[in-house]
Scaffold this motif. Structure first.
Motif, PDB file in Angstrom:
ATOM      1  N   TYR A  90       0.807  -1.227   0.000  1.00 33.67           N
ATOM      2  CA  TYR A  90       0.000   0.000   0.000  1.00 33.67           C
ATOM      3  C   TYR A  90       0.843   1.281   0.000  1.00 33.67           C
ATOM      4  O   TYR A  90       0.315   2.362   0.248  1.00 33.67           O
ATOM      5  CB  TYR A  90      -0.914   0.006   1.229  1.00 33.67           C
ATOM      6  N   SER A  91       2.130   1.165  -0.292  1.00 32.37           N
ATOM      7  CA  SER A  91       3.013   2.330  -0.185  1.00 32.37           C
ATOM      8  C   SER A  91       2.588   3.483  -1.077  1.00 32.37           C
ATOM      9  O   SER A  91       2.804   4.659  -0.740  1.00 32.37           O
ATOM     10  CB  SER A  91       4.466   1.923  -0.495  1.00 32.37           C
ATOM     11  N   SER A  92       1.972   3.177  -2.212  1.00 31.54           N
ATOM     12  CA  SER A  92       1.494   4.233  -3.111  1.00 31.54           C
ATOM     13  C   SER A  92      -0.007   4.477  -2.965  1.00 31.54           C
ATOM     14  O   SER A  92      -0.461   5.628  -2.933  1.00 31.54           O
ATOM     15  CB  SER A  92       1.797   3.876  -4.576  1.00 31.54           C
ATOM     16  N   SER A  93      -0.773   3.397  -2.849  1.00 32.31           N
ATOM     17  CA  SER A  93      -2.239   3.526  -2.846  1.00 32.31           C
ATOM     18  C   SER A  93      -2.810   4.022  -1.524  1.00 32.31           C
ATOM     19  O   SER A  93      -3.878   4.641  -1.484  1.00 32.31           O
ATOM     20  CB  SER A  93      -2.885   2.180  -3.206  1.00 32.31           C
ATOM     21  N   CYS A  94      -2.107   3.758  -0.418  1.00 33.19           N
ATOM     22  CA  CYS A  94      -2.555   4.220   0.908  1.00 33.19           C
ATOM     23  C   CYS A  94      -1.343   4.247   1.837  1.00 33.19           C
ATOM     24  O   CYS A  94      -1.164   3.358   2.677  1.00 33.19           O
ATOM     25  CB  CYS A  94      -3.639   3.298   1.456  1.00 33.19           C
ATOM     26  N   PRO A  95      -0.489   5.277   1.685  1.00 32.14           N
ATOM     27  CA  PRO A  95       0.820   5.301   2.359  1.00 32.14           C
ATOM     28  C   PRO A  95       0.770   5.162   3.881  1.00 32.14           C
ATOM     29  O   PRO A  95       1.712   4.659   4.482  1.00 32.14           O
ATOM     30  CB  PRO A  95       1.393   6.662   1.955  1.00 32.14           C
ATOM     31  N   ASN A  96      -0.297   5.610   4.507  1.00 33.16           N
ATOM     32  CA  ASN A  96      -0.372   5.567   5.971  1.00 33.16           C
ATOM     33  C   ASN A  96      -1.119   4.348   6.505  1.00 33.16           C
ATOM     34  O   ASN A  96      -1.488   4.309   7.677  1.00 33.16           O
ATOM     35  CB  ASN A  96      -1.047   6.842   6.500  1.00 33.16           C
ATOM     36  N   ALA A  97      -1.346   3.373   5.633  1.00 34.64           N
ATOM     37  CA  ALA A  97      -2.156   2.211   6.031  1.00 34.64           C
ATOM     38  C   ALA A  97      -1.579   1.504   7.261  1.00 34.64           C
ATOM     39  O   ALA A  97      -2.283   1.284   8.257  1.00 34.64           O
ATOM     40  CB  ALA A  97      -2.282   1.232   4.868  1.00 34.64           C
ATOM     41  N   GLU A  98      -0.311   1.137   7.222  1.00 31.35           N
ATOM     42  CA  GLU A  98       0.278   0.378   8.326  1.00 31.35           C
ATOM     43  C   GLU A  98       0.369   1.214   9.596  1.00 31.35           C
ATOM     44  O   GLU A  98       0.152   0.719  10.701  1.00 31.35           O
ATOM     45  CB  GLU A  98       1.643  -0.185   7.923  1.00 31.35           C
ATOM     46  N   ALA A  99       0.673   2.497   9.450  1.00 22.97           N
ATOM     47  CA  ALA A  99       0.765   3.386  10.618  1.00 22.97           C
ATOM     48  C   ALA A  99      -0.605   3.557  11.270  1.00 22.97           C
ATOM     49  O   ALA A  99      -0.709   3.649  12.503  1.00 22.97           O
ATOM     50  CB  ALA A  99       1.319   4.744  10.200  1.00 22.97           C
ATOM     51  N   THR A 100      -1.643   3.592  10.458  1.00 19.12           N
ATOM     52  CA  THR A 100      -3.005   3.729  10.993  1.00 19.12           C
ATOM     53  C   THR A 100      -3.400   2.501  11.791  1.00 19.12           C
ATOM     54  O   THR A 100      -3.973   2.599  12.884  1.00 19.12           O
ATOM     55  CB  THR A 100      -4.015   3.955   9.848  1.00 19.12           C
ATOM     56  N   VAL A 101      -3.086   1.317  11.256  1.00 21.90           N
ATOM     57  CA  VAL A 101      -3.381   0.077  11.988  1.00 21.90           C
ATOM     58  C   VAL A 101      -2.600   0.055  13.294  1.00 21.90           C
ATOM     59  O   VAL A 101      -3.151  -0.250  14.360  1.00 21.90           O
ATOM     60  CB  VAL A 101      -3.052  -1.168  11.138  1.00 21.90           C
ATOM     61  N   ARG A 102      -1.333   0.409  13.226  1.00 26.17           N
ATOM     62  CA  ARG A 102      -0.481   0.396  14.414  1.00 26.17           C
ATOM     63  C   ARG A 102      -1.021   1.329  15.504  1.00 26.17           C
ATOM     64  O   ARG A 102      -1.119   0.945  16.676  1.00 26.17           O
ATOM     65  CB  ARG A 102       0.945   0.818  14.030  1.00 26.17           C
ATOM     66  N   SER A 103      -1.383   2.546  15.135  1.00 24.64           N
ATOM     67  CA  SER A 103      -1.856   3.510  16.141  1.00 24.64           C
ATOM     68  C   SER A 103      -3.182   3.049  16.748  1.00 24.64           C
ATOM     69  O   SER A 103      -3.439   3.258  17.938  1.00 24.64           O
ATOM     70  CB  SER A 103      -2.002   4.900  15.536  1.00 24.64           C
ATOM     71  N   THR A 104      -4.016   2.397  15.939  1.00 18.08           N
ATOM     72  CA  THR A 104      -5.291   1.887  16.442  1.00 18.08           C
ATOM     73  C   THR A 104      -5.068   0.765  17.438  1.00 18.08           C
ATOM     74  O   THR A 104      -5.639   0.763  18.539  1.00 18.08           O
ATOM     75  CB  THR A 104      -6.175   1.387  15.282  1.00 18.08           C
ATOM     76  N   VAL A 105      -4.230  -0.196  17.076  1.00 17.87           N
ATOM     77  CA  VAL A 105      -3.929  -1.307  17.986  1.00 17.87           C
ATOM     78  C   VAL A 105      -3.318  -0.775  19.282  1.00 17.87           C
ATOM     79  O   VAL A 105      -3.684  -1.203  20.384  1.00 17.87           O
ATOM     80  CB  VAL A 105      -2.978  -2.323  17.317  1.00 17.87           C
ATOM     81  N   GLU A 106      -2.415   0.172  19.146  1.00 18.86           N
ATOM     82  CA  GLU A 106      -1.731   0.719  20.326  1.00 18.86           C
ATOM     83  C   GLU A 106      -2.713   1.401  21.275  1.00 18.86           C
ATOM     84  O   GLU A 106      -2.601   1.275  22.504  1.00 18.86           O
ATOM     85  CB  GLU A 106      -0.649   1.703  19.874  1.00 18.86           C
ATOM     86  N   SER A 107      -3.693   2.104  20.729  1.00 19.65           N
ATOM     87  CA  SER A 107      -4.662   2.808  21.581  1.00 19.65           C
ATOM     88  C   SER A 107      -5.496   1.819  22.388  1.00 19.65           C
ATOM     89  O   SER A 107      -5.786   2.048  23.566  1.00 19.65           O
ATOM     90  CB  SER A 107      -5.561   3.725  20.745  1.00 19.65           C
ATOM     91  N   TYR A 108      -5.888   0.716  21.774  1.00 19.93           N
ATOM     92  CA  TYR A 108      -6.640  -0.312  22.500  1.00 19.93           C
ATOM     93  C   TYR A 108      -5.742  -1.055  23.486  1.00 19.93           C
ATOM     94  O   TYR A 108      -6.158  -1.378  24.603  1.00 19.93           O
ATOM     95  CB  TYR A 108      -7.280  -1.302  21.519  1.00 19.93           C
ATOM     96  N   PHE A 109      -4.516  -1.336  23.076  1.00 18.35           N
ATOM     97  CA  PHE A 109      -3.561  -2.054  23.930  1.00 18.35           C
ATOM     98  C   PHE A 109      -3.261  -1.259  25.201  1.00 18.35           C
ATOM     99  O   PHE A 109      -3.154  -1.835  26.289  1.00 18.35           O
ATOM    100  CB  PHE A 109      -2.265  -2.322  23.151  1.00 18.35           C
ATOM    101  N   ASN A 110      -3.129   0.060  25.063  1.00 19.45           N
ATOM    102  CA  ASN A 110      -2.823   0.894  26.226  1.00 19.45           C
ATOM    103  C   ASN A 110      -3.945   0.860  27.264  1.00 19.45           C
ATOM    104  O   ASN A 110      -3.696   1.025  28.466  1.00 19.45           O
ATOM    105  CB  ASN A 110      -2.563   2.333  25.789  1.00 19.45           C
ATOM    106  N   LYS A 111      -5.164   0.635  26.815  1.00 23.81           N
ATOM    107  CA  LYS A 111      -6.296   0.528  27.743  1.00 23.81           C
ATOM    108  C   LYS A 111      -6.422  -0.889  28.304  1.00 23.81           C
ATOM    109  O   LYS A 111      -6.851  -1.083  29.440  1.00 23.81           O
ATOM    110  CB  LYS A 111      -7.603   0.894  27.030  1.00 23.81           C
TER     111      LYS A 111
END
Length: 321
Positions: free
Chosen positions: A27-48
């Motif tokens: 997804y580097s061209s079609s959706c460059p922030n895809a992996e970062a978005t998944v990571r930040s979402t998982v991290e927010s739930y994990f922190n809780k």
């Protein structure tokens, strides 16, 4: 010897072809922030709630064992696979849906639910002090989800022969089996799935003789006979929130909670792999498990994937388009 070599080469080439359909940075061209978005979402739930980590890892594992890694476990419906008994207690659906809704706002119709699930499993392990790895992406979402097809999921009651067959059917060998079961280092289960080992192992009121006696006393205190069967218990009593090799030491010492996990020590082939990982909690053995787990996860997440024009990219992970 020649036949063995050719057979090994064929298996190796098959794995390379399957993984070749996916690629790192899809997804580097079609959706460059895809992996970062998944990571930040998982991290927010994990922190809780750090226990969401094994939930996401199990969700990905169970997805890959039915219809391949195509996000079919996420689909809702009375006859969908997420409602099958082996999928009892699956968690993390809301994390995947949250990441998906964010990605749909940024890159509509681009990132598959199956890829989000594979990425979330990696991030969950990383956040639990485990290894991180590059996840090949490019999976497409399946359109079929049937609870009747979930019968091939591994069960805590499975002897080694059945575990081996279920993994082999997915192109996974003994080494993959033991390594992937090592994910139980951060897992949980409910008393009802192992209490028979404590009180009525052979329906004569005895306990499973492979359980260490001191550990048996601990487990009986955690799960009293006819107590709350839904009470959650960590599969690794030593370091339940840390991704390490403590689980393998438990198996070696008769301190595994699930019968299927303890049986890994009763088979000479799987025992030798457990022993390689078990030696101590820190140092080279732990690092080796980290390395082998990354390889096994890439192999697992490539099982029967849909790519190209197969399947679809779901707009909402819980239902087909």
């Amino acid at each position: 010897m020649g036949d063995i070599w050719l057979g090994s080469l064929t298996i190796f080439m098959t794995i390379m072809v399957v993984q070749g359909q996916l690629k790192t940075g899809f997804y580097s061209s079609s959706c460059p922030n895809a992996e970062a978005t998944v990571r930040s979402t998982v991290e927010s739930y994990f922190n809780k709630d750090p226990t969401i980590a094994p939930g996401l890892l199990r969700l990905h594992f169970h997805d890959c064992f039915v219809q391949g890694c195509d996000g079919s476990v996420l689909i809702q419906g009375s006859s969908a696979e997420r409602n099958a008994f082996p999928n009892t207690g699956l968690r993390g659906f809301e994390v995947i849906e949250d990441a998906k809704s964010q990605l749909e706002a940024k890159c509509p119709g681009v990132v598959s639910c199956a890829d989000i699930l594979a990425l979330a499993a990696r991030d969950a392990v990383d956040l639990s002090d485990g290894p991180s790895w590059s996840v090949p992406t490019g999976r497409r979402d399946g359109r079929i989800s049937l609870s009747s097809q979930a019968s091939n999921l591994p069960s805590p009651l499975d002897p080694i022969s059945v575990q081996r067959k279920k993994f082999s059917d997915k192109g996974l060998d003994d080494h993959d089996l033991v390594t992937l079961v090592g994910a139980h280092t951060i897992g949980q289960t409910e008393c009802r799935f192992f209490s028979y080992r404590l009180y009525n192992f052979t329906t004569t009121g005895n306990s499973d003789p492979t359980i260490n006696q001191d550990f048996l006393d601990q487990l009986q205190a955690l799960c009293p006979n006819k107590g709350d069967g839904l009470k959650k218990v960590s599969l690794d009593q030593d370091t339940p929130a840390k991704f390490d090799v403590s689980f393998f030491k438990n198996v070696r010492d008769g301190n595994a909670i699930l019968e299927s996990d303890q049986r890994l020590w009763g088979d000479p082939d799987t025992q030798s792999i457990v022993q390689k990982y078990a030696g101590n909690i820190r140092g080279l053995l732990g690092l080796r498990f980290d390395y082998e787990f990354k390889k096994a996860m890439v192999k697992l997440s490539s099982v029967e994937v849909k790519t190209g024009t197969q399947g679809e990219i779901r707009r909402v992970c819980s239902k087909v388009n």
